[in-house]
Design an enzyme around this catalytic site. Structure first.
Site, PDB file in Angstrom:
ATOM      1  N   LYS A 185      -0.589 -11.572   3.708  1.00 54.21           N
ATOM      2  CA  LYS A 185      -0.838 -11.850   5.259  1.00 54.21           C
ATOM      3  C   LYS A 185      -1.865 -12.847   4.974  1.00 54.21           C
ATOM      4  O   LYS A 185      -2.869 -12.745   4.237  1.00 54.21           O
ATOM      5  CB  LYS A 185      -1.154 -10.234   5.693  1.00 54.21           C
ATOM      6  CG  LYS A 185      -1.457 -10.565   7.170  1.00 54.21           C
ATOM      7  CD  LYS A 185      -1.553  -9.065   7.683  1.00 54.21           C
ATOM      8  CE  LYS A 185      -1.487  -8.887   9.250  1.00 54.21           C
ATOM      9  NZ  LYS A 185      -1.848  -7.498   9.489  1.00 54.21           N
TER      10      LYS A 185
ATOM     11  N   SER B  46       1.775  -6.522  13.041  1.00 56.45           N
ATOM     12  CA  SER B  46       1.320  -7.557  13.205  1.00 56.45           C
ATOM     13  C   SER B  46       1.556  -8.181  11.703  1.00 56.45           C
ATOM     14  O   SER B  46       1.602  -9.448  11.548  1.00 56.45           O
ATOM     15  CB  SER B  46      -0.121  -7.655  13.269  1.00 56.45           C
ATOM     16  OG  SER B  46      -0.928  -7.179  12.041  1.00 56.45           O
TER      17      SER B  46
ATOM     18  N   SER C 247       0.414  -1.839  11.764  1.00 60.18           N
ATOM     19  CA  SER C 247       0.926  -3.166  11.351  1.00 60.18           C
ATOM     20  C   SER C 247       1.440  -3.414  10.027  1.00 60.18           C
ATOM     21  O   SER C 247       1.756  -4.407   9.730  1.00 60.18           O
ATOM     22  CB  SER C 247      -0.289  -4.373  11.468  1.00 60.18           C
ATOM     23  OG  SER C 247      -0.721  -4.440  12.837  1.00 60.18           O
TER      24      SER C 247
END
Lengths: 95, 491
Positions: free
Chosen positions: B82, B157, B181
């Site tokens: 990420k 996310s 997330s």
């Protein structure tokens, strides 16, 4: 609890938050804020007033010598600065 | 043999038996990324030149027989991270315009440990700006598409991370989980997602969203791969004072343990109104399978769980408002010049932060401001104490908890973007876990039909602090009972 947030309140919060908002953003923010605060309002009825606020009990402050760790390179950090002079970050005059 | 279909265990076996080299594997991934990722949009940056160089070097040295089991257990295994993890010398943006040109000057502990263990970082994946969102639509740069149905969101996310694993564009990925997330996008993309206990994994070098809730963890095709990654990334780090010095066991050893007599609690509050009927059905089928394998189920209640969303949002927004104060255009990132410093801060942040980031900063300032702090922030901290106590109490009756991850399968792109409250409600079963600091995982358990699309569903496992082992034990058993639960979309 709050069913209305005034434009003045939004402007005050934007000032505290260091955010410049457009008029359209302020209007949308006031509407969203009311809805989000209504969503979290159920907590008022949770009956937790007598509880102790949460703390990480097993955590203690840890200090170390104020030295430069070997793997950090000053120039690599300074290179990211939008504005610099020699080894300093440069900002507009504040006095 | 399609190299991009292999999991970590299979890749390791292939290297050991000299069936292929790291260069073969890295080239296969780079080719697939070029072919597929223009439709999925999972990556923000692919380090093509860098990874080829590393893979060539590794291939030249050959398989390190002795080191592979000890210091380099992930030798030659590619991964994506990420874009919230600082990766030295590579663009690191948090999917925000304010960091569009930022190049990280140091390495996060987690990526460093993986690289030291022989893993190869392919690139950085898309996310909601600063990890704030449940659909990856608030990225300033691109919209990531769900590999199972390209008209739908991958969740968020860590949506780019989950999509990269589901689409076969990385064997595993690193996500972060502040309120779901890792678990929610893993669920919406049909892959395994693991959020460790708060403090199990170092947060050093990961951009902070809400420091008392954030935790790093893996996303992979199956539980064993996540266990193998957790083995490497877990453990004390002198650079994160909240990281625990508790010993790190070999998590892969728990997957084979049987679950006869294991007590699994079903949280009553998680099976209430709002849970999609078809999603519920898949989870009940999973419960049936685990029951046949000898697990004992009982209904339990966590009455304060219904306040989880409120506790989470108040505390998270408060922490966001202070954590994001650092993005001021002075030391790094975008800067809108002005003769007055305060005006420069306001213009810089006003122009380069997105709508959701601004919303959370503003509301965070609100719940912390004089006159409202007691009614919101302090009250939420008191409720957090009560919520943690309730979890502790149920863990005296059952070993582990099982429930849904997301109330619905993946929703359509654009469906919830203008309604923050609806978006927040998609995290209702994941957010109560973070204020409690518990480990939890998202385990794929089948599919539901929606408008002609086959969409994945997962169940959530929640364990007591530092009992990651129990999650791997149950997930390992489930995967054996239902091998079809691990599958990839046709792209």
């Amino acid at each position: 609890m709050n069913n209305k947030i005034t434009k003045e309140e939004i402007e005050h919060l934007a000032d505290l938050s260091r955010l410049e908002l457009t008029d359209a953003e302020k209007t949308k923010m006031a509407k969203d804020a009311v809805e989000i605060l209504a969503l979290v309002d159920d907590l008022q009825k949770a009956g937790v007033e007598k509880e102790q606020p949460f703390l990480f009990e097993d955590q203690v402050n840890i200090t170390r010598e104020d030295n430069n760790p070997q793997d950090c390179n000053e120039e690599e950090f300074l290179k990211q600065a939008p504005d610099r002079e020699r080894q300093f970050f440069k900002v507009p005059r504040i006095l | 043999m399609e190299l991009t279909n292999l999991n970590i265990t299979e890749l390791k076996k292939g290297y050991k038996e000299n069936k292929f080299t790291p260069l073969d594997v890295v080239e296969a991934y780079l080719t697939r990324i070029k072919e597929i990722d223009n439709r999925v949009n999972s990556y923000l940056y692919v380090d093509e030149k860098g990874v080829l160089e590393i893979a060539k070097k590794m291939t030249g040295h050959g398989y390190p027989e002795a080191a592979a089991e000890k210091s380099q257990p992930l030798w030659g295994i590619p991964f994506s991270a990420k874009d919230l993890y600082l990766t030295r010398g590579l663009p690191t943006t948090a999917a925000s315009k304010i960091l569009e040109n930022f190049v990280a000057p140091y390495e996060s502990t987690v990526t460093k440990r993986l690289i030291d263990a022989g893993a190869i970082l392919l690139g950085k994946t898309n996310l909601d700006e600063f990890a704030m969102g449940s659909s990856t639509e608030s990225s300033a740069f691109k919209i990531t598409h769900n590999p199972w149905d390209l008209d739908r969101v991958p969740g968020g996310s860590s949506g780019g991370s989950a999509a990269s694993v589901a689409a076969g564009l990385a064997p595993f990925s690193l996500g972060t989980d502040t309120g779901g997330s890792i678990r929610q996008p893993a669920s919406l993309c049909g892959v395994f997602g693991f959020k460790p206990t708060y403090g199990r994994v170092s947060r050093y070098g990961i951009m902070a969203m809400a420091s008392s809730l954030d935790q790093a963890g893996p996303i992979s095709s199956n539980a064993r791969d996540s266990a193998a990654v957790l083995n490497v990334i877990a453990g004390r780090d002198a650079r994160d004072a909240t990281s625990s010095s508790k010993e790190v066991p070999d998590y892969t050893q728990f997957l084979g343990l049987d679950i006869k007599g294991l007590k699994i609690g079903l949280v009553k509050e998680f099976f209430a109104e709002g849970l999609d009927e078809n999603v519920k059905k898949r989870i009940e089928e999973a419960i049936g399978l685990l029951e046949k394998a000898g697990a004992e189920f009982q209904e339990i209640s966590i009455p304060k769980a219904k306040y989880g969303l409120s506790i989470y949002y108040i505390l998270m927004m408060a922490e966001v408002s202070s954590n994001l104060a650092r993005y001021d255009g002075v030391r790094y990132g975008f800067c809108k010049r002005d003769a007055n410093l305060i005006e420069q801060y306001k213009k810089t942040r006003g122009q380069a932060l997105g709508a959701e980031a601004k919303r959370r900063i503003m509301l965070g300032s609100y719940v912390l401001s004089a006159g409202y702090k007691d009614a919101y922030y302090n009250l939420a901290q008191k409720a957090r104490t009560a919520l943690r106590a309730e979890f502790e109490k149920v863990f005296s009756k059952v070993d582990i908890l099982l429930g849904p991850v997301s109330p619905t399968p993946a929703f359509k792109i654009g469906e919830k973007m203008n309604d923050p409250v609806q978006m927040y409600l998609s995290d209702i079963y994941t957010v109560p876990i973070n204020p409690a600091g518990l480990p939890a995982a998202s385990v794929p358990c089948g599919f539901v039909e929606r408008d002609g699309s086959k969409l994945p569903v997962s169940f959530q496992l929640i364990a007591p602090h530092f009992r990651e082992d129990l999650i791997f034990q149950v997930a390992g058993n489930y995967e054996k009972l239902n091998p079809d639960s691990i599958s990839k979309p046709n792209l």
